[in-house]
Design a protein around this motif. Structure first.
Motif, PDB file in Angstrom:
ATOM      1  N   THR A  12      38.875 -78.511  41.484  1.00  0.00           N
ATOM      2  CA  THR A  12      37.595 -78.338  42.183  1.00  0.00           C
ATOM      3  C   THR A  12      37.805 -78.275  43.689  1.00  0.00           C
ATOM      4  O   THR A  12      37.225 -77.438  44.387  1.00  0.00           O
ATOM      5  CB  THR A  12      36.639 -79.500  41.842  1.00  0.00           C
ATOM      6  N   ASN A  16      37.038 -74.869  45.914  1.00  0.00           N
ATOM      7  CA  ASN A  16      35.886 -74.980  46.822  1.00  0.00           C
ATOM      8  C   ASN A  16      36.254 -75.114  48.293  1.00  0.00           C
ATOM      9  O   ASN A  16      35.376 -75.156  49.155  1.00  0.00           O
ATOM     10  CB  ASN A  16      35.005 -76.164  46.414  1.00  0.00           C
ATOM     11  N   THR A  17      37.549 -75.217  48.598  1.00  0.00           N
ATOM     12  CA  THR A  17      37.985 -75.367  49.982  1.00  0.00           C
ATOM     13  C   THR A  17      38.470 -74.030  50.528  1.00  0.00           C
ATOM     14  O   THR A  17      39.185 -73.282  49.845  1.00  0.00           O
ATOM     15  CB  THR A  17      39.137 -76.398  50.078  1.00  0.00           C
TER      16      THR A  17
END
Length: 247
Positions: A12, A16-17
């Motif tokens: 995740t 998401n980064t």
């Protein structure tokens, strides 16, 4: 924390980064402190040389393990010594393949990569090289070399530690295309180059001389055009039977 949650949380974070890319003028290595397990990478431009040994399964079935180890060590040693002598930096061994980078944006650095390929071809495949006959005691070594040029992204993967838990991955069309081209190369046309590489060669690795019917030397193109399908499209690449003597 459960294994499932540990993996899910990390994936995740990765997805998401934002990914941060820094352009550099060198070939990264595993010790570079700018390469971390975070979403970051180093972008550089180079000519890619990819060489792959043919019929490794056949060699495996024909010889015992110690003999196979000798063949691989001799082939890999030859490849690395020649690549590094012309400014190349070897960054990956994958079984019986080698990935080398010739960093730079000039025709000279690009042509050095091609010259290295031609010298490797001489040393491994020519009976006058001094090692071809040694290798042939066991098996004739067949291989393909592919070359392309462009920008490559390097990023660090793994989870830390010292034993096969971290590595660098190399991302970009120049690598993929070099692999595809190498698949099209075999004796006696061991070397293939992309159209971009061909268009930017210096004359010393693009043209040779042959004698005509009048015994006069004439200038000839060392490279023959072929078609290859890459990324769903047909494009021109070039192969050669020529080599570069090593003294």
């Amino acid at each position: 924390m459960s294994l499932k949650k540990d993996i899910t949380d990390k994936v995740t974070e990765i997805i998401n980064t934002d990914f941060k890319i820094e352009e550099v003028s060198f070939v990264p290595d595993i010790t570079n402190t700018k390469l971390t397990f975070n979403n970051s990478g180093l972008l550089f431009e180079a000519t890619v040389l990819y060489i792959d040994l043919r019929d490794s399964t056949g060699i495996l079935n024909k010889h015992n393990k110690s003999t196979i180890a000798k063949i691989h060590k001799a082939y890999l040693h030859t490849t690395v010594k020649i690549a590094t002598s012309l400014g190349g930096e070897v960054r990956s061994f994958n079984g019986d393949s080698v990935l080398a980078f010739f960093q730079g944006t000039t025709k000279t650095t690009l042509s050095n990569a091609v010259k290295a390929a031609m010298k490797i071809r001489f040393m491994i495949a020519n009976s006058k090289s001094g090692i071809n006959n040694l290798l042939s005691q066991y098996s004739a070594v067949d291989f393909g070399i592919g070359l392309d040029d462009g920008k490559i992204l390097c990023t660090k993967v793994g989870i830390g530690g010292d034993n096969n838990t971290k590595d660098l991955i190399w991302i970009g069309n120049p690598i993929n295309k070099s692999v595809v081209i190498s698949d099209e190369c075999k004796a006696d046309e061991y070397i293939g180059i992309s159209s971009y590489v061909y268009s930017n060669l210096t004359d010393e690795v693009k043209f040779g001389t042959k004698k005509n019917i009048n015994n006069s030397e004439i200038k000839v193109d060392m490279w023959t055009p072929y078609q290859i399908k890459y990324n769903g499209k047909w494009e021109t690449f070039y192969k050669t039977t020529w080599f570069w003597n090593v003294y």
